[in-house]
Design an enzyme around this catalytic site. Structure first.
Site, mmCIF file in Angstrom:
data_model
loop_
_atom_site.group_PDB
_atom_site.id
_atom_site.type_symbol
_atom_site.label_atom_id
_atom_site.label_comp_id
_atom_site.label_asym_id
_atom_site.label_seq_id
_atom_site.Cartn_x
_atom_site.Cartn_y
_atom_site.Cartn_z
ATOM 1 N N GLU A 137 0.825 -1.203 0.000
ATOM 2 C CA GLU A 137 0.000 0.000 0.000
ATOM 3 C C GLU A 137 0.859 1.254 0.000
ATOM 4 O OE1 GLU A 137 -4.025 -1.234 2.513
ATOM 5 O OE2 GLU A 137 -2.475 -0.029 3.473
ATOM 6 N N CYS A 138 0.579 2.175 -0.885
ATOM 7 C CA CYS A 138 1.132 3.525 -0.883
ATOM 8 C C CYS A 138 2.662 3.521 -0.764
ATOM 9 C CB CYS A 138 0.487 4.366 0.218
ATOM 10 S SG CYS A 138 0.614 6.151 -0.029
#
Length: 470
Positions: A339-340
């Site tokens: 994620e991210c």
């Protein structure tokens, strides 16, 4: 019982007030804290102060029923409960107050402690408090906290103005500079980067003991631990259309998948509920640092949360052995969830705010480039293809919060993305390469246990196919 800390707007001092309350409460017993919304950093500070994992209460990322279950299950295990709100009291995800502090206060039937920045007002404080108190008659107000009070005379003016309102002043914090928490481009600097954290907690405890009316506050936050607020509940129950039969380990054929979780100064954005859910599903979590460590041995899958890889890009590049192991393992097919910040780490390189380029794991054919523009908001993500985490056409809600962009977008994207406003145009986002699921969208798995369950099943399949290679 618990109280919920609200503000008339962002920046009035909710977090400082919350941390001071939490630090002082520790002298009387255990404290369970909660944070409204999708934020990762404020809960880190809560956890450092209380010694217990802070829980996010976000009905967009999960559901109203999950918020209620989460609150009641964790609240009943501590002597005191405290919820920190988000933004202004009535500021929600869209044009309504859904997912706002007010929404959570109504949902959980909690009294509100309203924090006010008094630095630029005196008698006008009464009009402000009256407006907030009367705007929604369904809400219950415990009192107000006057923050940034300048002098004894200033306090007298505020007290005189509020007297006719008949709402108690439960805390007064003077203007002071000795307690400051540094921030940067995505908010506060995370706790793991603050060597003076214990000193800060000690100062907050003193501030908390001296600044609040504890005779009135303690009864509002104290609960009876001898009685459960609800019968035991199972957090993370699967969605009705994705039935699973507990115990979940049985669905994994009795095997224990080992998941390498990247956790250090560069990767620290994890919801406590997500990590708990992986363990409840039968996984063993192996924490390691992409900054300094080699890839842990005998893991079946990898989990890269968000964080600040751009701030530690030089160190990530310097760990060439770790990067090479991640690259070769993912290319070999190990299921990976990123994620991210994790997405940025899997890219070819990160270009920092000064325009310097730093080599990363090299899985995704793109560069993560830092910029001034902030991408922020809830996202509805519809899967456009299968991945180890979800099937095509699955729809989930997530949250974006980043200042980087990618120089190349995937030819076959992972998601179709829409904002919270249903009229906003759809875009595409996310990568699925090899068996890596990588996206800017942060997910709280909450009551969608089928997502990590799918992931763990894929991890076990990888382990069976290539025994002894990881």
């Amino acid at each position: 019982m618990a109280v919920i800390i609200a503000g008339d707007r962002s920046g009035v001092g909710k977090t400082t007030v919350t941390l001071a309350l939490l630090a002082a409460l520790r002298q009387w017993g255990t404290v369970q804290s909660f944070k409204v919304g999708p934020d990762y950093i404020d809960p880190m500070f809560h956890t450092q102060v209380t010694g217990r994992s802070c829980r996010n209460l976000d009905p967009v990322l999960t559901s109203e029923s999950y918020v209620e279950r989460c609150f009641r299950q964790h609240r009943q295990t501590a002597d005191f409960g405290l919820v920190e709100g988000v933004m202004g009291l009535f500021d929600g995800a869209g044009s309504s107050d859904y997912a706002s502090t007010a929404h959570i206060a109504r949902l959980l039937d909690l009294p509100i402690l309203l924090v006010l920045d008094c630095s630029r007002m005196a008698r006008s404080i009464a009009a402000l408090v009256h407006g907030f108190r009367s705007f929604d008659p369904r809400l219950k107000f415990a009192g107000v906290v006057l923050n940034r009070v300048g002098s004894d005379r200033h306090l007298e003016l505020l007290q005189a103005a509020l007297e006719p309102i008949n709402l108690p002043i439960l805390g007064v914090l003077r203007r002071q500079a000795e307690i400051t928490i540094p921030d940067r481009h995505l908010g506060l600097v995370p706790t793991e980067e603050l060597p003076q954290m214990q000193e800060l907690i000690d100062r907050l405890a003193v501030l908390g003991k001296e600044s609040f009316d504890w005779g009135k506050l303690l009864p509002l936050m104290k609960g009876d631990r001898s009685q459960s607020l609800l019968a035991p509940v199972l957090l993370g129950d699967p969605a009705p259309n994705r039935p699973l039969n507990p115990p979940y380990v049985g669905n994994l054929e009795g095997q224990i998948p080992r998941i390498g979780v990247a956790r250090d100064r560069a990767f620290s954005f994890y919801y406590a509920d997500n990590l708990d859910l992986l363990e409840r599903l039968g996984a063993e979590l192996v924490y390691w640092s992409p900054l300094t460590d080699e890839l842990p041995a005998e893991v079946n899958g990898l989990y890269f949360g968000g964080g600040f890889p751009e701030m530690f890009a030089a160190e990530l590049q310097a760990n060439a052995i770790g990067r090479a192991a991640v690259r070769s393992t993912i290319v070999a097919g190990m299921p990976t969830y990123a994620e991210c910040g994790g997405l940025m780490y899997l890219s070819q390189s990160i270009m920092d705010f000064e325009g310097r380029s730093w080599e990363m794991a090299g899985i995704l054919p793109t560069v993560a480039q830092m910029g001034k523009r902030l991408t922020l908001g809830y996202r509805q993500a519809a899967a456009l293809q299968n991945s180890p985490f979800m099937q095509e056409k699955a729809i989930v809600w997530g949250h974006e919060f980043h200042r980087s962009t990618l120089t190349q977008l995937p030819k076959t994207p992972l998601y179709q993305i829409r904002g919270y406003d249903a009229t906003s145009p759809a875009t595409t986002e996310g990568w699925h390469m090899h068996q890596a699921h990588a996206s800017y969208v942060h997910l709280h798995w909450g009551d969608r246990a089928w997502m990590p369950h799918n992931f763990l099943q894929a991890c076990l399949r990888f382990g069976k196919v290539q025994p002894g290679t990881f």
